[in-house]
Structures are given as structure tokens and as C-alpha cells.
Design a protein around this motif. Structure first.
Motif, PDB file in Angstrom:
ATOM      1  N   GLN A  80      27.673 -56.797  -7.695  1.00  0.00           N
ATOM      2  CA  GLN A  80      27.454 -56.194  -6.378  1.00  0.00           C
ATOM      3  C   GLN A  80      26.510 -55.000  -6.529  1.00  0.00           C
ATOM      4  O   GLN A  80      26.838 -54.015  -7.200  1.00  0.00           O
ATOM      5  CB  GLN A  80      28.782 -55.745  -5.755  1.00  0.00           C
ATOM      6  CG  GLN A  80      28.646 -55.251  -4.323  1.00  0.00           C
ATOM      7  CD  GLN A  80      29.985 -54.845  -3.710  1.00  0.00           C
ATOM      8  OE1 GLN A  80      30.983 -54.717  -4.429  1.00  0.00           O
ATOM      9  NE2 GLN A  80      30.001 -54.641  -2.408  1.00  0.00           N
ATOM     10  N   ASN A  81      25.351 -55.093  -5.939  1.00  0.00           N
ATOM     11  CA  ASN A  81      24.387 -53.989  -6.041  1.00  0.00           C
ATOM     12  C   ASN A  81      23.278 -54.177  -5.011  1.00  0.00           C
ATOM     13  O   ASN A  81      23.136 -55.244  -4.426  1.00  0.00           O
ATOM     14  CB  ASN A  81      23.774 -53.922  -7.447  1.00  0.00           C
ATOM     15  CG  ASN A  81      22.853 -55.098  -7.735  1.00  0.00           C
ATOM     16  OD1 ASN A  81      23.329 -56.164  -8.115  1.00  0.00           O
ATOM     17  ND2 ASN A  81      21.555 -54.916  -7.551  1.00  0.00           N
ATOM     18  N   CYS A  82      22.489 -53.129  -4.804  1.00  0.00           N
ATOM     19  CA  CYS A  82      21.347 -53.215  -3.896  1.00  0.00           C
ATOM     20  C   CYS A  82      20.133 -53.732  -4.663  1.00  0.00           C
ATOM     21  O   CYS A  82      20.031 -53.576  -5.881  1.00  0.00           O
ATOM     22  CB  CYS A  82      21.044 -51.866  -3.248  1.00  0.00           C
ATOM     23  SG  CYS A  82      20.388 -50.623  -4.369  1.00  0.00           S
ATOM     24  N   ALA A  83      19.223 -54.332  -3.940  1.00  0.00           N
ATOM     25  CA  ALA A  83      18.086 -55.010  -4.566  1.00  0.00           C
ATOM     26  C   ALA A  83      17.061 -54.047  -5.142  1.00  0.00           C
ATOM     27  O   ALA A  83      16.291 -54.411  -6.034  1.00  0.00           O
ATOM     28  CB  ALA A  83      17.409 -55.916  -3.538  1.00  0.00           C
ATOM     29  N   GLU A  84      17.037 -52.827  -4.643  1.00  0.00           N
ATOM     30  CA  GLU A  84      16.018 -51.875  -5.078  1.00  0.00           C
ATOM     31  C   GLU A  84      16.382 -51.150  -6.369  1.00  0.00           C
ATOM     32  O   GLU A  84      15.588 -50.377  -6.902  1.00  0.00           O
ATOM     33  CB  GLU A  84      15.754 -50.835  -3.973  1.00  0.00           C
ATOM     34  CG  GLU A  84      15.166 -51.428  -2.704  1.00  0.00           C
ATOM     35  CD  GLU A  84      16.234 -51.724  -1.664  1.00  0.00           C
ATOM     36  OE1 GLU A  84      17.385 -52.034  -2.062  1.00  0.00           O
ATOM     37  OE2 GLU A  84      15.938 -51.654  -0.455  1.00  0.00           O
ATOM     38  N   SER A  85      17.586 -51.386  -6.884  1.00  0.00           N
ATOM     39  CA  SER A  85      18.016 -50.756  -8.140  1.00  0.00           C
ATOM     40  C   SER A  85      18.899 -51.756  -8.881  1.00  0.00           C
ATOM     41  O   SER A  85      20.104 -51.820  -8.655  1.00  0.00           O
ATOM     42  CB  SER A  85      18.783 -49.451  -7.857  1.00  0.00           C
ATOM     43  OG  SER A  85      19.191 -48.837  -9.057  1.00  0.00           O
ATOM     44  N   LEU A  86      18.296 -52.526  -9.759  1.00  0.00           N
ATOM     45  CA  LEU A  86      18.996 -53.612 -10.439  1.00  0.00           C
ATOM     46  C   LEU A  86      19.651 -53.094 -11.729  1.00  0.00           C
ATOM     47  O   LEU A  86      18.958 -52.539 -12.583  1.00  0.00           O
ATOM     48  CB  LEU A  86      18.016 -54.746 -10.770  1.00  0.00           C
ATOM     49  CG  LEU A  86      17.294 -55.358  -9.573  1.00  0.00           C
ATOM     50  CD1 LEU A  86      16.273 -56.393 -10.035  1.00  0.00           C
ATOM     51  CD2 LEU A  86      18.292 -55.990  -8.597  1.00  0.00           C
ATOM     52  N   PRO A  87      20.964 -53.267 -11.877  1.00  0.00           N
ATOM     53  CA  PRO A  87      21.699 -52.691 -13.016  1.00  0.00           C
ATOM     54  C   PRO A  87      21.628 -53.573 -14.269  1.00  0.00           C
ATOM     55  O   PRO A  87      22.653 -53.967 -14.826  1.00  0.00           O
ATOM     56  CB  PRO A  87      23.129 -52.599 -12.477  1.00  0.00           C
ATOM     57  CG  PRO A  87      23.237 -53.778 -11.564  1.00  0.00           C
ATOM     58  CD  PRO A  87      21.874 -53.925 -10.925  1.00  0.00           C
TER      59      PRO A  87
END
Length: 237
Positions: A80-87
Motif C-alpha cells: 500500500q503506497n502512493c505512486a509518486e514515492s515507491l518504497p
């Protein structure tokens, strides 16, 4: 989050579970095998399943979207994460895909930079999204009435400019996609008031825009509209 409340609708959506765009990907990548792929803003995972990979990763900002993806497909790891900051670490994936989601990203250029970072050298970025012309601001306005998370769609030139220096474009095909209006308008479970507002916004469009969108109307009931989508295959420089 509206997507959490309507995740199942996206799983069964005719706009998402099938389409000419997915058929194109099957044709282009059917004979390719990858070690590790990432599908960003995966929704119900329809695009992620197209590719042949040893390891799949799907990511989405919506927890319930990820749950729907994993309901009948146990293969991927879900993040689960936002597309502009990929973990993810640098050069992790052979392929990154993103289908019908770029128009939600408020920092699209950051998404492209992050995709470049996590891709291996010569890795693929597969992008499918709405494509607009200069005069398509009307549709962007209507999309926002329907879904406040809609930010904006881009012209092909804007996508070229944002990816320049990171990727080269290896393939591009423009598609015209016809949408069942009722299914499209009700996908996010709108109130009657919002649904009426969406309908009125379409009916109030200038005649030339209605013609551009091939708007089908019978007795003030909207049956369908058609917009432009692009399948763009990019390769990391």
C-alpha cells in the motif's frame, strides 16, 4: 477514500476487466518472461495479470483495492503506497505498469522518475491512460464532478516531455474507448444528487464537444460516451 468503498465495482467493471488495451499488451508481451514486475495503482490487478513473471508486486493507495486483487489471485506481493514515492530499492523490477491511473497523480513527473529509479537498465514502463487534446478541458471538469480524486489527463506531448531523458518511447497506439454511461457514472457509488450533477454536466456540453465524445442521448438519458486512451510502451534509457 472513495476507492475503498467501491473496490469491488472496479473488479467487475467492463472498463477495467477487459479491453483492447489489454489485448495489445498480450500481443506485445505474450512471449516475454520477466523475473519481477510491479503494477502501480493496480486497482483489482487486471493489468498485472497480463505479464508472465516469476514474482509479481502490486501496489495501490487503496487497501480494499489490494484486498480485491488478492481475493482470487495469491501470486503477488501487495504494497500500500502512493505512486509518486515507491518504497522499493533501485533497479528492482524488469517491468513497471500503470493502467488508467496516471490522471489521479498530482505529481506525475515524480511517478516517472520513481519508475525510472526502480527499473533495471532497459526495463519497460507500460503506461495506459486517457489522452487529451487542448480542448478536452470539458471532460476533465466532468471527471472531477464524478470523482474529486481526478487531477487531470495529459496530452501526448506532455507525457513525452515528462519522460524525456529517462525513457524512450518504443510503442504508442491511440484507442477510442466507448463507456456505458450508467456503469461509469455509478462506479463510485454516488448520491442521487451527484449522479444528477454528472448527467447535467454532460448535457450542458457544447455541441462540438458532445460530437467529439460521440455522446449518445435518448430522451435526456445518456447512454454512452467515447474518449481517447493511449497504450504507451517506454524503455529505460
Amino acid at each position: 477514500m472513495s476507492f475503498d468503498k467501491s473496490a469491488f465495482n472496479y473488479k467487475i467493471s467492463s472498463d477495467h476487466k477487459s479491453g483492447t488495451d489489454l489485448d495489445i499488451l498480450k500481443r506485445l508481451f505474450g512471449n516475454k518472461k520477466f523475473d519481477k514486475t510491479l503494477d502501480v495503482a493496480t486497482a483489482a490487478g487486471h493489468c498485472a495479470k497480463i505479464f508472465n513473471a516469476k514474482q509479481y508486486v502490486v501496489s495501490d493507495l487503496s487497501f480494499n483495492m489490494l484486498k480485491e486483487t488478492l481475493t482470487d489471485w495469491s501470486s503477488p506481493s501487495a504494497v500500500q503506497n502512493c505512486a509518486e514515492s515507491l518504497p522499493f530499492q533501485n533497479q528492482t523490477f524488469d517491468l513497471v505498469s500503470c493502467r488508467i491511473a496516471l490522471h489521479h497523480f498530482r505529481e506525475a513527473e515524480s511517478f516517472f522518475k520513481e519508475s525510472f529509479r526502480v527499473l533495471k537498465n532497459k526495463g519497460f514502463l507500460v503506461l495506459i491512460d486517457s489522452l487529451v487534446d487542448i480542448d478536452d478541458a470539458f471532460l476533465t471538469t466532468i471527471e472531477f464532478v464524478r470523482d474529486p480524486s481526478h487531477f487531470r489527463s495529459y496530452t501526448f506531448k506532455e507525457i513525452v516531455d515528462m519522460t524525456s531523458g529517462y525513457f524512450r518511447i518504443e510503442f504508442m497506439q491511440l484507442l477510442y474507448k466507448k463507456h456505458n454511461f450508467g456503469e461509469w457514472a455509478e462506479r463510485l457509488n454516488p448520491s442521487r444528487k451527484r449522479l444528477k450533477k454528472i448527467t447535467q454536466a454532460f448535457l450542458a456540453l457544447p455541441e462540438n464537444i458532445k460530437e467529439e465524445l460521440s455522446l449518445e442521448v435518448t430522451d435526456e438519458n445518456i447512454l454512452s460516451y467515447t474518449d481517447k486512451k493511449a497504450v504507451i510502451i517506454l524503455r529505460k534509457l
